[in-house]
Design a protein around this motif. Sequence first.
Motif, short mmCIF file in Angstrom:
data_model
loop_
_atom_site.label_atom_id
_atom_site.label_comp_id
_atom_site.label_asym_id
_atom_site.label_seq_id
_atom_site.Cartn_x
_atom_site.Cartn_y
_atom_site.Cartn_z
N ALA A 64 0.83 -1.21 0.00
CA ALA A 64 0.00 0.00 0.00
C ALA A 64 0.87 1.26 0.00
CB ALA A 64 -0.93 -0.01 1.21
N ALA A 65 1.92 1.23 0.80
CA ALA A 65 2.79 2.41 0.88
C ALA A 65 3.48 2.65 -0.46
CB ALA A 65 3.83 2.23 1.99
N LEU A 66 3.96 1.56 -1.08
CA LEU A 66 4.64 1.73 -2.36
C LEU A 66 3.66 2.17 -3.45
CD1 LEU A 66 7.08 -1.32 -2.32
CD2 LEU A 66 7.61 1.09 -1.87
N GLY A 67 2.44 1.65 -3.38
CA GLY A 67 1.42 2.07 -4.35
C GLY A 67 1.20 3.57 -4.28
N GLN A 68 1.11 4.06 -3.07
CA GLN A 68 0.90 5.50 -2.92
C GLN A 68 2.13 6.28 -3.40
OE1 GLN A 68 -0.47 6.65 1.01
NE2 GLN A 68 -0.43 8.84 0.44
N ALA A 69 3.32 5.73 -3.11
CA ALA A 69 4.56 6.39 -3.53
C ALA A 69 4.64 6.46 -5.06
CB ALA A 69 5.76 5.68 -2.95
N ILE A 70 4.18 5.40 -5.72
CA ILE A 70 4.18 5.41 -7.20
C ILE A 70 3.21 6.47 -7.71
CG2 ILE A 70 3.53 4.06 -9.26
CD1 ILE A 70 4.71 1.58 -7.81
N GLU A 71 2.02 6.49 -7.10
CA GLU A 71 1.03 7.53 -7.47
C GLU A 71 1.59 8.93 -7.32
OE1 GLU A 71 -2.81 7.54 -5.53
OE2 GLU A 71 -3.00 5.39 -5.95
N GLU A 72 2.35 9.13 -6.26
CA GLU A 72 2.89 10.46 -6.00
C GLU A 72 4.17 10.72 -6.79
OE1 GLU A 72 2.95 11.57 -1.89
OE2 GLU A 72 0.93 10.79 -1.54
N GLY A 73 4.54 9.78 -7.63
CA GLY A 73 5.70 9.99 -8.49
C GLY A 73 7.04 9.87 -7.79
N LEU A 74 7.06 9.20 -6.62
CA LEU A 74 8.31 9.09 -5.87
C LEU A 74 9.17 7.93 -6.36
CD1 LEU A 74 6.82 9.72 -2.32
CD2 LEU A 74 8.35 11.26 -3.57
N ILE A 75 8.53 6.95 -6.95
CA ILE A 75 9.22 5.71 -7.36
C ILE A 75 9.01 5.50 -8.85
CG2 ILE A 75 9.26 3.19 -7.12
CD1 ILE A 75 8.21 3.43 -4.36
N ALA A 76 10.04 5.02 -9.54
CA ALA A 76 9.91 4.69 -10.95
C ALA A 76 9.35 3.28 -11.13
CB ALA A 76 11.26 4.82 -11.65
N ASP A 77 9.84 2.34 -10.31
CA ASP A 77 9.37 0.95 -10.43
C ASP A 77 9.68 0.24 -9.12
OD1 ASP A 77 8.27 -1.32 -11.48
OD2 ASP A 77 9.93 -1.76 -12.86
N ALA A 78 8.95 -0.82 -8.84
CA ALA A 78 9.17 -1.53 -7.58
C ALA A 78 8.92 -3.01 -7.75
CB ALA A 78 8.24 -0.97 -6.50
#
Lengths: 483, 483
Positions: free
Chosen positions: B304-318
């Motif tokens: 869930a945390a990574l999903g939100q981070a992707i939405e917020e543009g913090l992560i390119a891929d996970a």
Amino acid sequence: MTPIPASLDTLLAALRDSLGPRHVVTDPADMAPYLVESRKLYTGAALAVLRPGTTEEVGFAVRACTQAGIAIVPLGGNTGLTGAGVPQGGMVLSLERMTRLRSVDPVDATITVEAGMILQEVQAAADAAGMLFPLSYASRGSARIGGGISTNAGGIAVLAYGNARDLVLGLEVVLADGRVWNGLKALRKDNAGYDLKQLFIGSEGTLGIVTAAVLKLFPKTRSSAVAFVGLDSARAALALFVFLRTRLDRDLTAFEYLPPFALDIVLRHVPGTVRPLAEAHSAYALIEVASARPDADARAALEAALGQAIEEGLIADAALGASGAQDDALWRLREGVPEAQTREGASIKHDVSVPLSRLPDFLERAGAACVAAMPGLRPCGFGHFGDGNIHFNLTQPEDMPAAEFLAQWGRFNRIVHDIVHALGGSIAAEHGVGLIKRDELVRYGDPVGLDLMRRLKAALDPKALLNPGKVLGPTAGETPPPA
Amino acid sequence: MTPIPASLDTLLAALRDSLGPRHVVTDPADMAPYLVESRKLYTGAALAVLRPGTTEEVGFAVRACTQAGIAIVPLGGNTGLTGAGVPQGGMVLSLERMTRLRSVDPVDATITVEAGMILQEVQAAADAAGMLFPLSYASRGSARIGGGISTNAGGIAVLAYGNARDLVLGLEVVLADGRVWNGLKALRKDNAGYDLKQLFIGSEGTLGIVTAAVLKLFPKTRSSAVAFVGLDSARAALALFVFLRTRLDRDLTAFEYLPPFALDIVLRHVPGTVRPLAEAHSAYALIEVASARPDADARAALEAALGQAIEEGLIADAALGASGAQDDALWRLREGVPEAQTREGASIKHDVSVPLSRLPDFLERAGAACVAAMPGLRPCGFGHFGDGNIHFNLTQPEDMPAAEFLAQWGRFNRIVHDIVHALGGSIAAEHGVGLIKRDELVRYGDPVGLDLMRRLKAALDPKALLNPGKVLGPTAGETPPPA
């Protein structure tokens, strides 16, 4: 009056030049508030009160005084409970004007503050930056952070966040010769030589004067819950604590203990308090669960844990706060104990710790021994059970004059501290040593350890002018009179 | 060969009497393994290797040696990375026979162990008692706990549990004169005088020899999850770390950083590793979430945390591990870096820390400066990002002879450490000082702080016979040759 030598006049003139005349206080009426500590167990005497406004001024004042052979007693908010801030001659050096917030950084999760900043203001500055500074205790509205660091203060958030020592990343310290050690690092890992800051944390101003600190911040609590539970015994409290620690892990943020007497006097003396459980029990615990996780539901987690504890027979009854206001009301039952004790009569106090597994033994043995020594005496061992720290206070028998009871202070110290010592505990858990326990420290301390402490003192303060007589004290005589 | 004076014969005879003849090693072949450290940067020399089996024997050996003016170099598992255990004459005192588990108590949540116990065995003993001892690092299978304490070791669990210092409740220490200080308290709060144990933690055996310790235990992890994420930059890694710290609170137990070069060489050299993400990225982080709460679902929380981070543009891929085996495989990408570096050629190493907010600046500036100084050099700054601690290692240019590259060790130290110092960092984050950084410590250390360290050394080891030349060193000459 101590005659003031010509050299003292010269010293005072130099200090007035440096600090400004208003900040070298010699008028007896103006000095008076600096000479009496909060519980009024001691009254001090000083040549002057110095109020430097900067680190450089602290350095100048310390150098000037120690070169002249004049002792310095650093003073924060004067909320200590051991007499560590009471001068016995020399100068009081108050940090009250060094109240600046130097910086706060929510990315580093650090705040850099001067020693005179009020604890509550440190908390507020962290909060304004979106973070939590967890150190907290009853005197937070007047205690200054430098005092909290110098005494390695504990309080109500130790279970989750540690003592003051655990919250300090860096320090700025004025040494006995007036030099400034700049150790204001904001690092989570630093093994570049000896960890010097540890020397000044908890040494009560006897090795140096803390002027500023870098402190750790944490994510703000977003969900919390409080319960007040009735138990069959202190032993049941221990079983419940171990159960909750395993089940709630780092979300268990407080586990405080009250004996029935403590709850009774709070309900009697503290306005607005209400009995939280229908029946009376042999022991009580206040439990807090908290987390910064946005998806955490502390109330549900605590309710589930308590439900299982009831099923397993660990708890007799429990009241779970249903709102922030109810949580506060439950906390008031715990936080009202010192006030209730004061209203109930005179108290002989002990701030002790033992290994967690020995807490029930300690409470049983110390309670029985004290009542045997004085029938009618009412033991009130309460406090930070989850930290192994009990404020083992003794309330006077109802029909005894306070002075007659307090004259027995030393006798009850011996009874209680002997038991603490036999259980591998500490006679000074979170308040420190100061004047009130310096002879006890020598009595119970390991001789090799005491020798090491004296070597440290000699290495860092060779003239013994920084807060003399405190912690290690001149061992001869001067046992402090209680009240 | 150093001629052995008659008095040394007498000393050795007395030591053989006390420790048993097998435990006073003087045969050169038998001594050899004790004289070379793990990276083979230094080769030491000693009169003998002593292997006492008890605290009393350590005390006897130290007293006998220091009375004779013979230096003592304490040695644990010989896994240190700074040469702190390399003797330059005198006696090696190996703690290898002091491996007893003295006690473990799941209620107190403490374990009491002798200094020679292997770290992995301490972990296993805690586990067998239903608890977690979190200190862990790559050499855990051969490192001894006394060495970890004496160097204030860090490792992979610092973010959640702190450094070795934070895990120590009490110590038993043999002092320079052979006396034993018994500070084996199992207390969470103890302000009875100065906190002496702090002196011996992280001082690398220069102030005393740790013989036993009381360590903190924690509830066992019941749920954990690991992800490996691709990022646009070190700056993005910092933003992600701050985001996750706020969202996951104390359940965020690791945040490790890898540059693309580190991942590439792991995939090239470490058997069984597989590229975790389809595309290449400019930076990578390994993230671990863990909790002991039975109702915690670490994988769901991390997802869930990574999903939100992707939405917020913090992560390119996970990539989120879907099983314990997959989690281990992701960890291997991080833990394989040192091995991959060794296979890729010679490295010049720096173990440094900076305030969290300066990590991207540090990585950018130090990387650019090193490449500018030697085109073709491949910077590999990786490691404990969440602790502000980077192993800023430099891999040699592909076409350069190793010796030619390593001859530049001092030059690159200067470049990297100057930047660390300018950013308010530490040149010795988690491995310590030993021999390898003692001149750097003097160069970058605050002069007042260095003076305090020397005073402590003089106060506790007035003859300068405990691990001489380490940490503070004789400042003149002797810059260690790399490789």
